[in-house]
Design a protein around this motif. Structure first.
Motif, PDB file in Angstrom:
ATOM      1  N   LEU A   1       0.768  -1.247  -0.007  1.00  0.00           N
ATOM      2  CA  LEU A   1       0.029  -0.018  -0.048  1.00  0.00           C
ATOM      3  C   LEU A   1       1.002   1.249  -0.182  1.00  0.00           C
ATOM      4  CD1 LEU A   1      -3.194   0.527   0.037  1.00  0.00           C
ATOM      5  CD2 LEU A   1      -2.913   0.424   2.600  1.00  0.00           C
ATOM      6  N   HIS A   2       0.739   1.940  -1.084  1.00  0.00           N
ATOM      7  CA  HIS A   2       1.571   3.087  -1.092  1.00  0.00           C
ATOM      8  C   HIS A   2       0.760   4.538  -1.203  1.00  0.00           C
ATOM      9  CE1 HIS A   2       5.312   1.623  -3.087  1.00  0.00           C
ATOM     10  NE2 HIS A   2       5.182   1.359  -2.053  1.00  0.00           N
ATOM     11  N   GLN A   3       1.516   5.759  -0.948  1.00  0.00           N
ATOM     12  CA  GLN A   3       0.947   6.777  -1.033  1.00  0.00           C
ATOM     13  C   GLN A   3       1.690   7.655  -2.053  1.00  0.00           C
ATOM     14  OE1 GLN A   3      -0.008   9.489   1.975  1.00  0.00           O
ATOM     15  NE2 GLN A   3      -1.511  10.498   1.080  1.00  0.00           N
TER      16      GLN A   3
ATOM     17  N   SER B   1       6.844  11.405  -5.326  1.00  0.00           N
ATOM     18  CA  SER B   1       7.352  10.354  -4.836  1.00  0.00           C
ATOM     19  C   SER B   1       6.239   9.306  -4.067  1.00  0.00           C
ATOM     20  CB  SER B   1       8.354  10.773  -3.670  1.00  0.00           C
ATOM     21  OG  SER B   1       8.028  11.383  -2.808  1.00  0.00           O
ATOM     22  N   MET B   2       6.858   8.150  -3.840  1.00  0.00           N
ATOM     23  CA  MET B   2       6.105   7.140  -3.105  1.00  0.00           C
ATOM     24  C   MET B   2       6.446   6.769  -1.754  1.00  0.00           C
ATOM     25  SD  MET B   2       4.762   4.792  -6.154  1.00  0.00           S
ATOM     26  CE  MET B   2       6.129   4.032  -6.292  1.00  0.00           C
ATOM     27  N   THR B   3       5.527   6.708  -0.889  1.00  0.00           N
ATOM     28  CA  THR B   3       5.932   6.264   0.536  1.00  0.00           C
ATOM     29  C   THR B   3       4.979   5.239   0.956  1.00  0.00           C
ATOM     30  OG1 THR B   3       4.424   7.798   1.536  1.00  0.00           O
ATOM     31  CG2 THR B   3       6.869   8.480   1.262  1.00  0.00           C
TER      32      THR B   3
ATOM     33  N   TYR C   1      -3.270   7.411  -3.020  1.00  0.00           N
ATOM     34  CA  TYR C   1      -3.103   5.872  -2.589  1.00  0.00           C
ATOM     35  C   TYR C   1      -3.149   5.049  -3.698  1.00  0.00           C
ATOM     36  CZ  TYR C   1      -3.968   7.892   1.913  1.00  0.00           C
ATOM     37  OH  TYR C   1      -3.838   8.655   3.290  1.00  0.00           O
ATOM     38  N   HIS C   2      -2.465   3.949  -3.411  1.00  0.00           N
ATOM     39  CA  HIS C   2      -2.553   2.938  -4.527  1.00  0.00           C
ATOM     40  C   HIS C   2      -1.989   1.563  -3.941  1.00  0.00           C
ATOM     41  CE1 HIS C   2       1.264   4.855  -5.372  1.00  0.00           C
ATOM     42  NE2 HIS C   2       1.827   3.851  -5.605  1.00  0.00           N
ATOM     43  N   ALA C   3      -2.215   0.609  -4.493  1.00  0.00           N
ATOM     44  CA  ALA C   3      -1.795  -0.685  -4.276  1.00  0.00           C
ATOM     45  C   ALA C   3      -0.690  -0.827  -5.406  1.00  0.00           C
ATOM     46  CB  ALA C   3      -2.563  -1.818  -4.219  1.00  0.00           C
ATOM     47  N   MET C   4       0.467  -1.021  -5.025  1.00  0.00           N
ATOM     48  CA  MET C   4       1.732  -1.174  -5.914  1.00  0.00           C
ATOM     49  C   MET C   4       1.873  -2.771  -5.982  1.00  0.00           C
ATOM     50  SD  MET C   4       4.151   1.341  -6.574  1.00  0.00           S
ATOM     51  CE  MET C   4       3.751   0.942  -8.392  1.00  0.00           C
ATOM     52  N   LEU C   5       1.787  -3.178  -7.049  1.00  0.00           N
ATOM     53  CA  LEU C   5       2.151  -4.593  -7.636  1.00  0.00           C
ATOM     54  C   LEU C   5       3.498  -4.670  -8.107  1.00  0.00           C
ATOM     55  CD1 LEU C   5      -1.430  -5.342  -9.533  1.00  0.00           C
ATOM     56  CD2 LEU C   5      -0.873  -5.626  -6.921  1.00  0.00           C
TER      57      LEU C   5
END
Ligand SMILES: [Cu+2]
Length: 147
Positions: free
Chosen positions: A62-64, A73-75, A96-100
């Motif tokens: 789970l990223h933002q 940038s993503m955290t 927000y996103h789910a990073m695959l």
């Protein structure tokens, strides 16, 4: 109650007081993809998205995305994502996103990605997300009629 959800179409999955809407994956250019969806909490208690997994990816996080001037940038999202009572959380480009990561196979437009969402109280639910042409803009363009 369903006022905010009226324009989201039909929930693709429901678990407890939570409903999932509009999952999609922009076709990725590389071995890494993002999964987006909306969680609506129709209950009067908060819940929390605490885990995501997908058979399409070796690892899912789970990223933002945070935009700072010209830099994005993503955290990682620590401790899960709260779904407020009678509210919703939107996972969408730029947020927000789910990073695959470590995709098992290349994803192409029209493919279906299976994912399991885990909530602290409601439990787990399976969703299917369609891989879409990134140029189509996903939900945002589906929601508008400017074509
Ligand atoms: Cu990410």
């Amino acid at each position: 109650m369903a006022m905010e959800t009226a324009d989201r179409g039909t929930a693709v999955a429901e678990v407890g007081h939570l409903a999932i809407y509009g999952p999609f994956v922009p076709a990725p250019p590389a071995d890494i993809a993002a999964l987006y969806f909306v969680v609506v909490n129709e209950g009067d208690e908060p819940d929390r998205l605490i885990g995501i997994s997908s058979t399409a990816a070796g690892m899912t996080m789970l990223h933002q995305s945070v935009t700072d001037g010209d830099t994005v940038s993503m955290t990682p999202v620590e401790g899960g994502l709260e779904i407020p009572p009678a509210g919703e959380v939107v996972l969408a480009p730029g947020g927000y996103h789910a990073m695959l990561t470590s995709l098992v196979e290349p994803l192409e437009v029209g493919d279906i990605v299976h994912a399991t969402l885990e909530f602290e109280f409601a439990g787990t639910v399976m969703i299917e997300a369609t891989v879409m042409d990134p140029a189509s803009g996903g939900m945002e363009s589906m929601a508008s009629d400017d074509e």
